[in-house]
Enzyme design. Structure first.
Site, short mmCIF file in Angstrom:
data_model
loop_
_atom_site.label_atom_id
_atom_site.label_comp_id
_atom_site.label_asym_id
_atom_site.label_seq_id
_atom_site.Cartn_x
_atom_site.Cartn_y
_atom_site.Cartn_z
N ASP A 91 0.87 -1.18 0.00
CA ASP A 91 0.00 0.00 0.00
C ASP A 91 0.91 1.23 0.00
O ASP A 91 2.12 1.12 0.12
CB ASP A 91 -0.95 -0.04 1.20
N ASP A 291 -7.97 -7.59 0.25
CA ASP A 291 -7.05 -7.85 1.35
C ASP A 291 -7.76 -7.47 2.62
O ASP A 291 -8.64 -6.61 2.61
CB ASP A 291 -5.78 -7.00 1.23
N CYS A 329 -12.67 -28.79 6.95
CA CYS A 329 -11.45 -28.08 6.53
C CYS A 329 -10.31 -29.08 6.39
O CYS A 329 -10.13 -29.95 7.23
CB CYS A 329 -11.10 -27.00 7.56
N CYS A 331 -7.08 -28.25 6.35
CA CYS A 331 -5.80 -27.63 6.72
C CYS A 331 -5.06 -28.49 7.74
O CYS A 331 -5.62 -29.38 8.37
CB CYS A 331 -6.00 -26.20 7.23
N CYS A 334 -6.67 -28.52 11.35
CA CYS A 334 -7.87 -29.33 11.51
C CYS A 334 -7.58 -30.83 11.35
O CYS A 334 -8.28 -31.67 11.90
CB CYS A 334 -8.95 -28.88 10.53
N HIS A 360 -5.22 -21.80 10.31
CA HIS A 360 -6.57 -22.25 9.94
C HIS A 360 -7.37 -21.14 9.26
O HIS A 360 -7.99 -21.36 8.23
CB HIS A 360 -7.37 -22.79 11.14
#
Ligand SMILES: [Zn+2]
Length: 394
Positions: A91, A291, A329, A331, A334, A360
């Site tokens: 930014d 974002d 999930c 991931c 998890c 996560h």
């Protein structure tokens, strides 16, 4: 070619495509995790790669104060410094500086502000914000804009919009004159510490500067800001000044009103949103990039996004819960840990709680965007929104 945007599929107003940048390609619509200080708090770069993060966002204001632009530039730029070979967007520092409230003063020339770290005095202008972003060497950089507070004062909003337009012209002028000063130049083709190339192999590659549309909550001012920013001419456009406390229905109305006046063949970036539901909604309207600090910040406060809704892992009710955080999930958190263990880590103030919760939440956001892209590619039209949430998880 340094920067391109290619649309591969559309579904209603939504588009799926690719950003082609000096440090690689990014599939859109994309959610960009925020790595304020050259770090996504608590998560190492190899795990970000494993999560398939394709682009990170860095904050110029924070990096300017610490470790300093010149320090990063001397070390080969942000990619090399943080050992991140994939694309980065920075930014302009404008939003952070304007968030300082009492510590800043705006003039035609730029913004004088005091550091939130030690109170020292600094000054950002469109030229110095470009110089800083060229020194950091992100693939996509942003024009310096004024972010106004959420205000009903139309004259105040118009004056601010006019200032942002003048600053956009100055940003572009400085960028065009200095874009060949990117720090990668001295490291072309060299490998980073992890063995992956952190500099583009193309010696001529340059950054892409995006313009920012302002205009508050007024559709007419938004239209004017969009048209005049497009006249200045940028390879991509951001919508700024939203998600600043206005009701969500108004955010949506302004996003739609602005998108109508932006080129269809260029990327559109909605800054600073949102919840999982919001990022799906904005992608359906034709936004390509988003974002937000929400998934990472919320994770550090024990607030977790799951396919079954939000979970506050600190609650005592999870102390004996042997289930995974989110059964849908895939991931690594998890797959391995129970809610009971995550609740224990959080209640005990263990550093690992922040790490696992952040992994996560990021995974959940990235999976959501993957499903959005898949839906657009399948051309699911009006059924798009509900289907993203009901698709089988990987
Ligand atoms: Zn998970």
């Amino acid at each position: 070619m340094s920067f391109q945007f290619r649309i591969a599929a559309t579904s209603g107003k939504a588009r799926a495509g690719r950003l082609i940048t000096p440090h690689g390609e990014v599939e859109t619509p994309v959610f960009m995790p925020v790595g304020t200080l050259a770090s996504v708090k608590g998560v190492s770069q190899d795990i970000l790669e494993e999560l398939d993060v394709q682009i990170l966002l860095g904050n110029t204001y924070h990096l300017y104060l610490r470790p300093g632009i010149e320090q990063v530039r001397m070390l080969g730029g942000l990619h090399r410094f943080m050992s991140w070979p994939r694309p980065i967007l920075t930014d302009s520092g404008g939003f952070q500086v304007f968030s300082l409230n009492e510590l800043r003063k705006v003039t035609e020339e730029g913004v004088a502000f005091r550091s939130h770290l030690d109170g020292s005095s600094h000054f950002f202008s469109p030229e110095s914000a470009m110089q800083a972003q060229i020194g950091l060497g992100a693939d996509i950089i942003m024009a310096f804009d004024e972010c106004t507070e959420y205000s009903g004062d139309r004259e105040r909003v118009r004056q601010s919009m006019e200032l942002t337009l003048r600053w956009a012209e100055r940003s572009k002028k400085y960028f065009e004159e200095h874009k060949h000063e990117v720090p990668w130049k001295d490291h072309v083709g060299s490998a980073g510490r992890a063995g992956t190339p952190v500099s583009p192999s193309n010696r001529e590659a340059t950054q892409a500067l995006f313009g920012i549309v302002q205009g508050g909550m007024d559709p007419a001012l938004r239209q004017e800001s969009a048209e005049r920013t497009v006249e200045i001419g940028f390879p991509g456009y951001a919508i700024g000044g939203l998600s600043v406390g206005e009701p969500r229905s108004l955010t949506r109305e302004i996003v739609e009103a602005t998108l109508e006046h932006l080129p269809k063949d260029q990327p559109r970036y909605l800054m600073g949103v949102g919840t999982p539901e919001e990022i799906v909604e904005y992608a359906s309207l034709g936004i390509d990039m988003m974002d937000c600090v929400l998934p990472t910040r919320a994770a550090r406060h024990g607030l977790l996004f799951t396919s079954q809704g939000k979970i506050s892992i600190k609650q005592a009710g999870y102390a004996g819960d042997d289930n995974p955080l989110d059964p849908d999930c895939g991931c690594r958190v998890c797959a391995r840990y129970s809610r009971a263990y995550l609740r224990h880590l959080y209640a005990s103030n263990e550093v690992l709680a922040q790490v696992l919760n952040t992994i996560h939440n990021l995974s959940f956001y990235l999976d959501t965007m993957r499903r959005v892209r898949h839906s657009i590619e399948l051309g699911r039209g009006a059924r798009f929104l509900s289907e993203v949430w009901s698709q089988p998880k990987p």
